[in-house]
Design a protein around this motif. Structure first.
Motif, PDB file in Angstrom:
ATOM      1  N   LYS A  64      -4.368 -11.579   0.266  1.00  0.00           N
ATOM      2  CA  LYS A  64      -4.468 -10.121   0.278  1.00  0.00           C
ATOM      3  C   LYS A  64      -5.913  -9.792  -0.026  1.00  0.00           C
ATOM      4  O   LYS A  64      -6.398  -9.985  -1.133  1.00  0.00           O
ATOM      5  N   ILE A  69      -6.666  -3.991  10.136  1.00  0.00           N
ATOM      6  CA  ILE A  69      -6.969  -2.631  10.608  1.00  0.00           C
ATOM      7  C   ILE A  69      -8.222  -2.103   9.904  1.00  0.00           C
ATOM      8  O   ILE A  69      -9.114  -1.517  10.518  1.00  0.00           O
ATOM      9  N   PHE A  70      -8.293  -2.353   8.602  1.00  0.00           N
ATOM     10  CA  PHE A  70      -9.453  -1.904   7.837  1.00  0.00           C
ATOM     11  C   PHE A  70     -10.733  -2.580   8.345  1.00  0.00           C
ATOM     12  O   PHE A  70     -11.753  -1.923   8.582  1.00  0.00           O
ATOM     13  N   ARG A 100      -7.642  -6.855   0.222  1.00  0.00           N
ATOM     14  CA  ARG A 100      -8.032  -5.539  -0.256  1.00  0.00           C
ATOM     15  C   ARG A 100      -8.634  -5.536  -1.652  1.00  0.00           C
ATOM     16  O   ARG A 100      -9.758  -5.124  -1.875  1.00  0.00           O
ATOM     17  N   GLU A 148      -2.963  -9.930   6.674  1.00  0.00           N
ATOM     18  CA  GLU A 148      -2.201  -8.699   6.541  1.00  0.00           C
ATOM     19  C   GLU A 148      -2.668  -7.666   7.557  1.00  0.00           C
ATOM     20  O   GLU A 148      -3.861  -7.501   7.807  1.00  0.00           O
ATOM     21  N   PHE A 149      -1.693  -6.955   8.056  1.00  0.00           N
ATOM     22  CA  PHE A 149      -1.934  -5.908   9.038  1.00  0.00           C
ATOM     23  C   PHE A 149      -2.996  -4.906   8.574  1.00  0.00           C
ATOM     24  O   PHE A 149      -3.973  -4.639   9.272  1.00  0.00           O
ATOM     25  N   ASP A 150      -2.797  -4.351   7.361  1.00  0.00           N
ATOM     26  CA  ASP A 150      -3.708  -3.279   6.953  1.00  0.00           C
ATOM     27  C   ASP A 150      -5.114  -3.803   6.689  1.00  0.00           C
ATOM     28  O   ASP A 150      -6.098  -3.109   6.908  1.00  0.00           O
ATOM     29  N   MET A 168       5.711   2.005   7.174  1.00  0.00           N
ATOM     30  CA  MET A 168       4.954   1.196   8.128  1.00  0.00           C
ATOM     31  C   MET A 168       5.136  -0.291   7.881  1.00  0.00           C
ATOM     32  O   MET A 168       5.069  -1.088   8.783  1.00  0.00           O
ATOM     33  N   ILE A 169       5.277  -0.633   6.617  1.00  0.00           N
ATOM     34  CA  ILE A 169       5.384  -2.065   6.356  1.00  0.00           C
ATOM     35  C   ILE A 169       6.708  -2.331   5.666  1.00  0.00           C
ATOM     36  O   ILE A 169       7.205  -1.514   4.894  1.00  0.00           O
ATOM     37  N   LEU A 170       7.288  -3.461   5.992  1.00  0.00           N
ATOM     38  CA  LEU A 170       8.591  -3.774   5.432  1.00  0.00           C
ATOM     39  C   LEU A 170       8.436  -4.311   4.019  1.00  0.00           C
ATOM     40  O   LEU A 170       7.338  -4.670   3.606  1.00  0.00           O
ATOM     41  N   PRO A 227      -1.694   0.680  17.475  1.00  0.00           N
ATOM     42  CA  PRO A 227      -2.988   0.032  17.301  1.00  0.00           C
ATOM     43  C   PRO A 227      -3.076  -1.406  17.816  1.00  0.00           C
ATOM     44  O   PRO A 227      -3.998  -2.128  17.452  1.00  0.00           O
ATOM     45  N   SER A 259     -11.231  -3.814  11.225  1.00  0.00           N
ATOM     46  CA  SER A 259     -11.517  -3.304  12.558  1.00  0.00           C
ATOM     47  C   SER A 259     -12.226  -1.949  12.477  1.00  0.00           C
ATOM     48  O   SER A 259     -13.162  -1.682  13.237  1.00  0.00           O
TER      49      SER A 259
END
Lengths: 641, 81
Positions: free
Chosen positions: A19, A57-58, A21, A52-54, A1-3, A93, A60
């Motif tokens: 970051k 998403i988290f 998280r 960051e994308f994740d 999913m992530i590069l 998403p 959200s």
């Protein structure tokens, strides 16, 4: 999913990638588990920091869980924005991220998602779900997989050019169709360019190559886009991120993702920025520190010769480049001001005497160099220029000064320069507060206006009384029905006027356009000039005929022309037009917005009777049979019916 | 890193993302966990690829049926790099 890990430099993000998280997500989870309403404040803050994308998403998914748990949310909820997202890719998403960004920025969304690659049918079908939904904004991501030249690589330029123009025309025609049927603003994504080396240098030599073909289509899309189309510039965003990091072949094959997760974050930020921009005006004033901001060194210590500015050193060159960029902002209509802790005489010396300076005293509408707190100076400046503090951007290299302004003038946007003058232009270019929503001539003339205003004030001090002062101004006003050519300026003024604005009812460009020629509406604008200059379009009225009453929906005016009898002129015109429409009374309302205290007593001052007064809404009435026109010192030219 | 170690490390990722984290066992499936929806699944995959420094190949994650098979896949990608 992530590069693989790459340098993240999202345009909205802080200079460093954060970051979240590992750092502090437990805290916000706990707030949610404890049903603590401060969750929402924390969520907004973290969302603004997240790059960051994740992480997004988290956040959200936390937001949705909070909504499911009915965690009380402070602040009144407006009617949700009806947003339709259509496209030739998977919209999930993407829609999660976009609604998350909009909702945390205060815009609740009601969403309609198109089916995968079904947008042509959805737009063409006049009785389908899209039109039943009545979207206010449509976000369209056309299928990139079909944006290519169908013929042979060696075909003639004419053939490829015709094909590229046809692609652009078809996409824009879809935008027109959906707009004609819904009046919605359309966010139109253009096409990412290929990232691979395919074709080598030959890709540049023919319009049949995917590289050149898409570039041509993108150019056509932007250059031919009508005003209701707002280009979601994927080409630019992918270029900024790096083409390889922007694409994601696995994501396409697995779930038809349009791009990499990292670029999706940028795309959603951009879409959210465009949507929020439909309803908010750009900032108006750039207030600048001096020492180590406009030049290197401290002029009061280092002296005129000692400061670093100009082409004799790399640092001097960087500061000069910064000044040159600031000058281009001024040319776009941004007002410049100085806000410096300094000895006034020493501080302005470089503007007057240093040969390498680009900016000169005349470029500024206000020069504050003193020892007062900068927040005080900004408050003072706002008062003098009759502008809200929320239209200011303040730039300084000193974190302490930025902090004072954040505390004591919190509505001022701030930019803390990072200490390396080589980056200053980039920092300002990325701030996103001065992006034109279509440059108007008025913007470009604004500095002249505000300078003339200071001269007017001087004249007022010398004039014996108000009447003779007004007479001496030789004011001329032009009253005009709404016209298509005025629409951008009308919408701009409607959406940025806060103080002299009775209802703060916002109208988009599209809505204003729709008012033209409606028989049961009274809509006009006023332009004013005097012997010091042209103020341009400065007042707008929108009234609706209801029975024998003309209800005044919108009455607003630029504060630059306060106390100039424009209000009286407008009232005379309103009465005249109301009578033409067969009305016997005017009905006015005042809706307090927190910023329009100035017009609380406007209607009583204009001779209206008070009908009701509540903290949320006051209503007023003027019977026309006893009305006699107010006399003014304004010579009127009426260009309307 | 054996399968047990991988599941222990996975547990930490689940603990960070879920409000009510499930206790991971080799036979646990997504459908056993109400909070495990498609949105949280995206978060999980990104976090797992990052934490284990692996990149799954196209289509292979969806062929794993439970946590045990998912851990096996992670182990395979870690050795084949």
């Amino acid at each position: 999913m992530i590069l693989p890990v790459q340098a993240e430099t999202s345009h909205r993000a802080p200079a460093q990638s954060v970051k979240l998280r590992s750092v502090n997500l437990n805290e916000i989870k706990d707030l949610l588990l404890q049903n603590d309403p401060t969750f929402w404040i924390r969520l907004k803050l973290l969302t603004e920091q997240a790059t960051e994308f994740d992480d997004l998403i988290f956040l959200s998914s936390l937001r949705k869980k909070a909504a499911t748990r009915r965690l009380p949310r402070p602040g009144a909820a407006d009617a949700p924005l009806k947003l339709a997202i259509l496209g030739g890719c998977n919209l999930y998403p993407l829609h999660e991220l976009l609604t998350h960004l909009l909702e945390t920025a205060g815009v609740a969304c009601e969403l309609l998602l198109g089916d995968y690659d079904n947008y042509v049918a959805e737009i063409m079908e006049p009785y389908g779900a899209l039109y039943e939904f009545r979207p206010q904004v449509v976000c369209l991501l056309p299928a990139a997989q079909r944006c290519k030249y169908p013929g042979a690589l060696i075909d003639a330029r004419d053939a490829a050019q015709a094909a590229a123009n046809a692609v652009a025309r078809q996409v824009l025609q879809l935008c027109r169709t959906v707009h004609e049927r819904t009046k919605a603003d359309v966010l139109l994504a253009n096409f990412m360019l290929p990232s691979r080396c395919d074709l080598g240098e030959f890709r540049t030599r023919t319009l049949t190559s995917p590289w050149n073909f898409r570039k041509w289509v993108n150019l056509e899309l932007g250059l031919s886009a009508p005003p209701f189309v707002h280009v979601l510039d994927l080409e630019f965003l992918a270029n900024r991120k790096g083409a390889l990091a922007a694409e994601d072949a696995r994501g396409w094959f697995e779930s038809k993702q349009p791009c990499s997760p990292a670029l999706l974050v940028d795309v959603c930020h951009e879409a959210s920025h465009l949507i929020l921009g439909l309803r908010t005006a750009p900032k108006k004033v750039l207030a600048l520190d001096l020492d180590n901001t406009l030049w290197g060194g401290v002029v009061a210590d280092d002296g005129l010769e000692g400061i670093e500015i100009g082409d004799t050193s790399p640092r001097g060159e960087a500061f000069k480049a910064f000044q040159k960029y600031i000058l281009t902002l001024k040319e776009r209509g941004v007002l410049l001001a100085v806000c410096s802790k300094n000895d006034y005489a020493r501080a302005i010396e470089p503007f007057e005497k240093h040969p390498e300076m680009v900016l000169r005293s005349g470029d500024f509408v206000s020069l504050k160099a003193n020892w007062k707190p900068k927040s005080d100076n900004l408050h003072q400046m706002a008062k003098e220029l009759q502008l809200g503090l929320d239209s200011f951007v303040f730039v300084d290299d000193n974190p302490a000064e930025i902090d004072i302004v954040r505390q004591f003038a919190p509505t001022v946007a701030t930019i803390l320069l990072d200490g390396d003058p080589a980056n200053y232009v980039g920092q300002l270019q990325d701030c996103r507060w001065f992006e034109p929503h279509g440059i108007t001539n008025e913007d470009a003339q604004r500095t002249a206006h505000y300078r003339a205003e200071s001269e007017r004030q001087a004249l007022m001090a010398s004039a014996a009384d108000m009447d003779s002062y007004l007479e001496s101004l030789a004011m001329k006003a032009v009253i005009r029905d709404f016209t298509p050519v005025d629409v951008p300026r009308l919408a701009q003024l409607i959406n940025k006027s806060n103080q002299f604005n009775l209802t703060t009812h916002r109208w988009t460009e599209t809505e204003v356009q729709a008012l033209i020629g409606l028989p049961d509406y009274v809509c006009f604008s006023v332009r004013l000039q005097d012997r010091f200059g042209d103020h341009g379009l400065i007042s707008i009225v929108i009234g609706r005929v209801g029975g024998d009453a003309l209800e005044i929906d919108t009455w607003l005016m630029s504060c630059r022309v306060l106390n100039r009898q424009v209000e009286e002129t407008v009232l005379n015109e309103l009465v005249r037009r109301a009578r033409v429409k067969g009305c016997s009374r005017l009905e006015g309302i005042y809706l307090p917005s927190g910023k329009n205290e100035m017009v609380r007593d406007h209607y009583p001052r204009m001779g209206f009777e008070i009908r009701t007064v509540t903290p949320e809404r006051s209503e007023f009435l003027l019977e026309l049979n006893s009305f006699r026109p107010r006399s003014t010192k304004i010579t009127l030219r009426n260009e309307s019916n | 890193m054996n399968r047990t170690d991988i599941i222990t490390k996975l547990q930490a990722i689940f603990d960070a993302i879920f409000l009510a984290p499930p206790k991971l066992t080799p036979l646990l499936e997504a459908k056993d966990v109400p909070e495990w929806d498609s949105l949280i699944h995206i978060s999980l995959l990104v976090a797992v690829e990052e934490a284990f420094n692996v990149r799954f190949r196209v289509g292979e994650v969806e062929t794993t049926k439970n946590i045990g098979e998912f851990a096996n896949l992670i182990a395979q990608r870690m050795t084949e790099k």
